[in-house]
Design a protein around this motif. Structure first.
Motif, PDB file in Angstrom:
ATOM      1  N   GLU A  39       0.805  -1.219   0.000  1.00  0.00           N
ATOM      2  CA  GLU A  39       0.000   0.000   0.000  1.00  0.00           C
ATOM      3  C   GLU A  39       0.840   1.272   0.000  1.00  0.00           C
ATOM      4  O   GLU A  39       0.309   2.352  -0.190  1.00  0.00           O
ATOM      5  CB  GLU A  39      -1.001   0.014   1.155  1.00  0.00           C
ATOM      6  N   GLU A  40       2.145   1.150   0.179  1.00  0.00           N
ATOM      7  CA  GLU A  40       3.003   2.329   0.134  1.00  0.00           C
ATOM      8  C   GLU A  40       2.936   3.009  -1.233  1.00  0.00           C
ATOM      9  O   GLU A  40       3.215   4.183  -1.358  1.00  0.00           O
ATOM     10  CB  GLU A  40       4.456   1.963   0.439  1.00  0.00           C
ATOM     11  N   THR A  81      -3.844  20.441  -0.552  1.00  0.00           N
ATOM     12  CA  THR A  81      -3.562  19.006  -0.601  1.00  0.00           C
ATOM     13  C   THR A  81      -3.559  18.418   0.805  1.00  0.00           C
ATOM     14  O   THR A  81      -4.140  17.354   1.053  1.00  0.00           O
ATOM     15  CB  THR A  81      -2.216  18.742  -1.300  1.00  0.00           C
ATOM     16  N   MET A  82      -2.938  19.114   1.733  1.00  0.00           N
ATOM     17  CA  MET A  82      -2.914  18.648   3.122  1.00  0.00           C
ATOM     18  C   MET A  82      -4.322  18.610   3.700  1.00  0.00           C
ATOM     19  O   MET A  82      -4.685  17.668   4.413  1.00  0.00           O
ATOM     20  CB  MET A  82      -1.994  19.535   3.964  1.00  0.00           C
ATOM     21  N   GLN A  83      -5.119  19.606   3.365  1.00  0.00           N
ATOM     22  CA  GLN A  83      -6.501  19.637   3.854  1.00  0.00           C
ATOM     23  C   GLN A  83      -7.302  18.481   3.266  1.00  0.00           C
ATOM     24  O   GLN A  83      -8.084  17.838   3.962  1.00  0.00           O
ATOM     25  CB  GLN A  83      -7.171  20.972   3.510  1.00  0.00           C
ATOM     26  N   ALA A  84      -7.094  18.183   1.993  1.00  0.00           N
ATOM     27  CA  ALA A  84      -7.793  17.063   1.357  1.00  0.00           C
ATOM     28  C   ALA A  84      -7.407  15.743   2.024  1.00  0.00           C
ATOM     29  O   ALA A  84      -8.260  14.878   2.252  1.00  0.00           O
ATOM     30  CB  ALA A  84      -7.485  17.023  -0.143  1.00  0.00           C
ATOM     31  N   LEU A  85      -6.119  15.587   2.342  1.00  0.00           N
ATOM     32  CA  LEU A  85      -5.668  14.381   3.041  1.00  0.00           C
ATOM     33  C   LEU A  85      -6.306  14.283   4.425  1.00  0.00           C
ATOM     34  O   LEU A  85      -6.792  13.220   4.820  1.00  0.00           O
ATOM     35  CB  LEU A  85      -4.148  14.368   3.170  1.00  0.00           C
ATOM     36  N   ALA A  86      -6.306  15.385   5.145  1.00  0.00           N
ATOM     37  CA  ALA A  86      -6.893  15.396   6.490  1.00  0.00           C
ATOM     38  C   ALA A  86      -8.380  15.062   6.416  1.00  0.00           C
ATOM     39  O   ALA A  86      -8.887  14.292   7.246  1.00  0.00           O
ATOM     40  CB  ALA A  86      -6.676  16.754   7.153  1.00  0.00           C
ATOM     41  N   THR A  87      -9.072  15.593   5.428  1.00  0.00           N
ATOM     42  CA  THR A  87     -10.496  15.320   5.269  1.00  0.00           C
ATOM     43  C   THR A  87     -10.742  13.844   4.973  1.00  0.00           C
ATOM     44  O   THR A  87     -11.651  13.230   5.533  1.00  0.00           O
ATOM     45  CB  THR A  87     -11.084  16.200   4.143  1.00  0.00           C
ATOM     46  N   THR A  88      -9.916  13.272   4.111  1.00  0.00           N
ATOM     47  CA  THR A  88     -10.053  11.855   3.766  1.00  0.00           C
ATOM     48  C   THR A  88      -9.926  10.981   5.011  1.00  0.00           C
ATOM     49  O   THR A  88     -10.761  10.101   5.265  1.00  0.00           O
ATOM     50  CB  THR A  88      -8.997  11.443   2.725  1.00  0.00           C
ATOM     51  N   PHE A  89      -8.897  11.213   5.811  1.00  0.00           N
ATOM     52  CA  PHE A  89      -8.696  10.420   7.017  1.00  0.00           C
ATOM     53  C   PHE A  89      -9.788  10.701   8.048  1.00  0.00           C
ATOM     54  O   PHE A  89     -10.259   9.800   8.728  1.00  0.00           O
ATOM     55  CB  PHE A  89      -7.308  10.660   7.606  1.00  0.00           C
ATOM     56  N   SER A  90     -10.208  11.941   8.152  1.00  0.00           N
ATOM     57  CA  SER A  90     -11.244  12.308   9.111  1.00  0.00           C
ATOM     58  C   SER A  90     -12.574  11.638   8.771  1.00  0.00           C
ATOM     59  O   SER A  90     -13.268  11.139   9.667  1.00  0.00           O
ATOM     60  CB  SER A  90     -11.408  13.827   9.125  1.00  0.00           C
ATOM     61  N   GLU A  91     -12.925  11.596   7.498  1.00  0.00           N
ATOM     62  CA  GLU A  91     -14.178  10.953   7.082  1.00  0.00           C
ATOM     63  C   GLU A  91     -14.143   9.461   7.380  1.00  0.00           C
ATOM     64  O   GLU A  91     -15.135   8.882   7.829  1.00  0.00           O
ATOM     65  CB  GLU A  91     -14.438  11.203   5.595  1.00  0.00           C
ATOM     66  N   HIS A  92     -12.995   8.855   7.134  1.00  0.00           N
ATOM     67  CA  HIS A  92     -12.850   7.420   7.410  1.00  0.00           C
ATOM     68  C   HIS A  92     -12.999   7.160   8.910  1.00  0.00           C
ATOM     69  O   HIS A  92     -13.717   6.254   9.325  1.00  0.00           O
ATOM     70  CB  HIS A  92     -11.490   6.930   6.899  1.00  0.00           C
ATOM     71  N   LYS A  93     -12.339   7.971   9.707  1.00  0.00           N
ATOM     72  CA  LYS A  93     -12.412   7.815  11.158  1.00  0.00           C
ATOM     73  C   LYS A  93     -13.838   8.051  11.651  1.00  0.00           C
ATOM     74  O   LYS A  93     -14.340   7.320  12.497  1.00  0.00           O
ATOM     75  CB  LYS A  93     -11.455   8.800  11.829  1.00  0.00           C
ATOM     76  N   ARG A  94     -14.497   9.064  11.099  1.00  0.00           N
ATOM     77  CA  ARG A  94     -15.869   9.379  11.499  1.00  0.00           C
ATOM     78  C   ARG A  94     -16.799   8.190  11.215  1.00  0.00           C
ATOM     79  O   ARG A  94     -17.682   7.872  12.006  1.00  0.00           O
ATOM     80  CB  ARG A  94     -16.352  10.641  10.783  1.00  0.00           C
ATOM     81  N   PHE A 121       0.542   6.086   5.408  1.00  0.00           N
ATOM     82  CA  PHE A 121       0.619   7.546   5.371  1.00  0.00           C
ATOM     83  C   PHE A 121       1.718   8.049   6.301  1.00  0.00           C
ATOM     84  O   PHE A 121       2.529   8.895   5.924  1.00  0.00           O
ATOM     85  CB  PHE A 121      -0.733   8.137   5.758  1.00  0.00           C
ATOM     86  N   PHE A 122       1.778   7.499   7.498  1.00  0.00           N
ATOM     87  CA  PHE A 122       2.790   7.896   8.474  1.00  0.00           C
ATOM     88  C   PHE A 122       4.196   7.645   7.937  1.00  0.00           C
ATOM     89  O   PHE A 122       5.066   8.518   8.003  1.00  0.00           O
ATOM     90  CB  PHE A 122       2.549   7.119   9.772  1.00  0.00           C
ATOM     91  N   ASN A 123       4.426   6.449   7.377  1.00  0.00           N
ATOM     92  CA  ASN A 123       5.741   6.132   6.841  1.00  0.00           C
ATOM     93  C   ASN A 123       6.105   7.047   5.673  1.00  0.00           C
ATOM     94  O   ASN A 123       7.266   7.446   5.533  1.00  0.00           O
ATOM     95  CB  ASN A 123       5.816   4.663   6.416  1.00  0.00           C
TER      96      ASN A 123
END
Length: 128
Positions: A39-40, A81-94, A121-123
């Protein structure tokens, strides 16, 4: 070593920019590739990714004629781009939290996949 953190299958080895594993050893490119999860290489953003790339190319092309504007546009694009990434992860978590709050069980496989996405993502963040 009793104090060493546990290692998990498919977890990427932590390396510095010269390719040395944390702890002083040197990992070969083959060793690093062998432990990196598939997945990297998967895109973090869906269809938006191509739009962001196209905008980046345009910004680079405009640098010669207007460097200041190009840098401002690059800053704005990186922030979007950072906001889009944050939104993607936030929606998944929600979505996962919504299941928990409704008293539903979340399948372990769904949680495993979510953790893999976070790890990927972290790596990637640490390797840039």
């Amino acid at each position: 070593m009793a104090d060493a953190p546990p290692e998990y299958p498919r977890e990427a080895a932590a390396t510095d920019r010269e390719g040395r594993e944390e702890g002083g050893g040197r990992a070969s490119a083959g060793e690093r590739r062998a432990v990196e999860p598939a997945e990297e290489n998967e895109p973090l953003l869906g269809e938006e990714q191509e739009e962001f790339r196209a905008r980046w190319q345009k910004i680079q092309g405009e640098f010669v004629d207007d460097p200041k504007n190009a840098v401002n546009a690059a800053d704005q694009l990186v922030a979007e781009t950072m906001q889009a990434l944050a939104t993607t992860f936030s929606e998944h978590k929600r979505g996962l939290e919504g299941q928990w709050h409704r008293g539903e069980e979340v399948a372990t496989e769904d949680l495993r996949l979510a953790l893999q996405q976070y790890r990927s993502f972290f790596n990637r963040l640490l390797s840039t």
